[in-house]
Design an enzyme around this catalytic site. Structure first.
Site, PDB file in Angstrom:
ATOM      1  N   ASP A   1      10.889  -6.147  53.849  1.00 19.33           N
ATOM      2  CA  ASP A   1      11.135  -6.120  54.861  1.00 19.33           C
ATOM      3  C   ASP A   1      11.714  -7.103  55.655  1.00 19.33           C
ATOM      4  O   ASP A   1      12.423  -6.907  56.355  1.00 19.33           O
ATOM      5  CB  ASP A   1       9.455  -6.330  54.858  1.00 19.33           C
ATOM      6  CG  ASP A   1       8.108  -7.735  54.854  1.00 19.33           C
ATOM      7  OD1 ASP A   1       8.692  -8.079  53.908  1.00 19.33           O
ATOM      8  OD2 ASP A   1       7.429  -8.094  55.667  1.00 19.33           O
TER       9      ASP A   1
ATOM     10  N   ASP B   1      19.607   4.548  54.165  1.00 14.06           N
ATOM     11  CA  ASP B   1      19.310   5.171  55.652  1.00 14.06           C
ATOM     12  C   ASP B   1      20.535   4.194  56.088  1.00 14.06           C
ATOM     13  O   ASP B   1      21.068   4.320  57.337  1.00 14.06           O
ATOM     14  CB  ASP B   1      18.500   5.516  55.638  1.00 14.06           C
ATOM     15  CG  ASP B   1      18.403   7.344  55.593  1.00 14.06           C
ATOM     16  OD1 ASP B   1      19.231   7.894  54.643  1.00 14.06           O
ATOM     17  OD2 ASP B   1      18.277   8.099  56.562  1.00 14.06           O
TER      18      ASP B   1
ATOM     19  N   TYR C   1       8.227   8.659  44.359  1.00 17.13           N
ATOM     20  CA  TYR C   1       8.060  10.030  44.417  1.00 17.13           C
ATOM     21  C   TYR C   1       7.653  10.906  43.668  1.00 17.13           C
ATOM     22  O   TYR C   1       7.727  12.247  43.391  1.00 17.13           O
ATOM     23  CB  TYR C   1       9.811   9.917  44.457  1.00 17.13           C
ATOM     24  CG  TYR C   1      10.381   9.691  46.208  1.00 17.13           C
ATOM     25  CD1 TYR C   1      10.629   9.101  46.370  1.00 17.13           C
ATOM     26  CD2 TYR C   1      11.192  10.832  46.722  1.00 17.13           C
ATOM     27  CE1 TYR C   1      10.833   8.465  47.427  1.00 17.13           C
ATOM     28  CE2 TYR C   1      12.314  10.751  47.520  1.00 17.13           C
ATOM     29  CZ  TYR C   1      11.872   9.656  47.940  1.00 17.13           C
ATOM     30  OH  TYR C   1      12.505   9.304  49.619  1.00 17.13           O
TER      31      TYR C   1
ATOM     32  N   ASP D   1      15.329   4.310  49.136  1.00 17.97           N
ATOM     33  CA  ASP D   1      15.200   5.631  50.446  1.00 17.97           C
ATOM     34  C   ASP D   1      16.103   5.063  51.515  1.00 17.97           C
ATOM     35  O   ASP D   1      16.348   5.471  52.374  1.00 17.97           O
ATOM     36  CB  ASP D   1      14.721   7.111  50.127  1.00 17.97           C
ATOM     37  CG  ASP D   1      14.400   7.510  51.195  1.00 17.97           C
ATOM     38  OD1 ASP D   1      15.641   8.525  51.283  1.00 17.97           O
ATOM     39  OD2 ASP D   1      13.666   8.325  51.787  1.00 17.97           O
TER      40      ASP D   1
ATOM     41  N   LYS E   1       7.913  -5.532  46.762  1.00 16.98           N
ATOM     42  CA  LYS E   1       7.182  -5.781  47.953  1.00 16.98           C
ATOM     43  C   LYS E   1       5.905  -6.734  47.081  1.00 16.98           C
ATOM     44  O   LYS E   1       4.857  -6.178  46.697  1.00 16.98           O
ATOM     45  CB  LYS E   1       6.332  -5.288  48.348  1.00 16.98           C
ATOM     46  CG  LYS E   1       5.578  -5.021  49.329  1.00 16.98           C
ATOM     47  CD  LYS E   1       6.430  -5.406  50.973  1.00 16.98           C
ATOM     48  CE  LYS E   1       4.696  -6.387  52.040  1.00 16.98           C
ATOM     49  NZ  LYS E   1       5.757  -7.067  52.808  1.00 16.98           N
TER      50      LYS E   1
END
Ligand code: IPM
Ligand code: MG
Length: 365
Positions: free
Chosen positions: A221, A249, A141, A245, A189
């Site tokens: 993942d 959701d 970001y 983020d 990751k």
């Protein structure tokens, strides 16, 4: 208790839902004799149209001199073709950076009454209670350089973290875990990214200071899958900006609706409070929006900026009670109106307020 709250309602359903959150806070102030002062400033698309910039200087100054900022939502379809730094979202990112809060707390818990809304089976989500701690000021970001060279057909974003940036958010996550079920899952990751290897090593260093908290590491993942298969296994989930983020959701599936999720950003000069949902321009101004995310966000203001834990808990239990009594906004009813009462944004706000008032009166009796 004295609190100066800046409300930046923003775009779409932002003004409607923050209006209900403010009304609940005013009710709490009246009941408890607290002095809550509210000011309003523009942000996002609203500010682009009226001031020519998504974060006007007077909004920024007012935010910096307040005790807490309550933000509605930013974004609108008419701005979708603008470059990232001119969009409504740029105003949000700027205010986040200026206020300095780096730990974005996003609690996601299963409401029994909303289990029918979830595509997951009730026995999977029943009792799930996850607190996401999303790092909010680093990673892709904010990483530099960033660019889109249209001639060359090449675009670039940078994922960067320093050890200190990881350590400070990890500290907060571990402290929160100590007050919950003492389990922390760090998501990265690290099988591919150096940034994630630094992340994992730093989380392990910080973990050494919290021997009472159990730590596990998950790849993002796999975590996306585990959250849907066995959400109850997770307590505090710590992760970097973009992964947080996405996973937050996804966790709306546990709650039954994105409209129920609150968030608080702490650790900086001024705490920033915003529901997780977006501006939902398609339903804006129609009284269809669910104010629960914003109202539960108001509860987080009381908890994290005012030290009013009993009042925060009263809002949360009022939200549950109202659902138990069968009241729903349209997003929560989803056409299954049998035995339910579908309410507008304002009616739902009033219902929660009434219930909060009853709860507080019952406690003080
Ligand atoms: C969120 C939102 C924001 C983000 C957008 C609106 C910039 O999706 O708060 O989750 O990506 O952080
Ligand atoms: Mg998001």
């Amino acid at each position: 208790m004295k609190l100066r709250i800046l409300v930046t309602a923003g775009d779409g359903i932002g003004p409607e839902v923050t209006g209900e959150a403010v009304a609940v806070l005013k009710e709490i102030a009246t009941q408890g004799g607290h002095d809550f002062a509210f000011a309003e400033k523009r942000i996002g698309g609203d500010a682009i149209v009226q001031d020519g910039t998504p974060l006007p200087e007077d909004t920024l100054q007012a935010a910096l001199s307040s005790d807490a900022v309550l933000l509605g939502a930013v974004g609108g379809n008419e701005f979708n073709s603008l470059p990232p730094d001119k969009r409504p979202e740029a105003g949000l990112l700027k205010i986040r950076a200026a206020l300095g809060g780096f730990a974005n707390l996003r609690p996601a818990f299963a409401f029994k009454e909303l289990a029918v809304n979830s595509p997951l089976r009730p026995e999977i989500i029943d009792g799930a209670d996850v607190l996401f701690v999303r790092e909010l000021l680093g990673g892709l970001y904010f990483g530099q350089p960033r660019s889109w060279d249209k001639v060359a057909g090449r675009a670039l974003n940078t994922m960067v973290y320093t050890r200190d940036e990881v350590a400070r958010v990890a500290h907060i996550a571990f402290q929160l875990a100590q007050h919950r079920r003492r389990k922390l899952t760090s998501v990265d990751k690290a099988n591919v990214l150096e940034v994630s290897q630094l992340w994992r090593a730093t989380v392990n260093e910080v973990a050494a200071g919290f021997p009472d908290v159990t730590v596990e590491h998950q790849y993002v993942d796999a975590m996306a899958m585990h959250l849907m298969n066995r959400p109850r296994d997770f307590d505090v989930v710590l992760t970097e900006n973009l992964f947080g983020d996405i996973l937050s959701d996804e966790s709306a599936v546990i709650t039954g609706s994105l409209g129920m999720l609150p968030s608080a950003t702490i650790g900086g000069k001024v705490n920033l409070y915003e529901p997780v949902h977006g501006s939902a321009p398609d339903i804006a101004g129609k009284g269809l929006a669910n104010p629960m995310g914003a109202i539960l966000t108001a509860a987080l203001i009381l908890r994290h900026s005012a030290g009013l834990e009993a009042e925060a808990a009263a809002i949360e239990s009022a939200a549950r009670k109202v659902l138990e009594q069968g009241f729903r906004t349209p997003d929560l009813a989803r056409g299954n109106t049998q035995g339910l009462t579908v309410l507008s944004t304002k009616e739902m706000g009033a219902k929660v307020r009434e219930t909060v008032k009853e709860q507080l009166l019952a406690v003080s009796r």
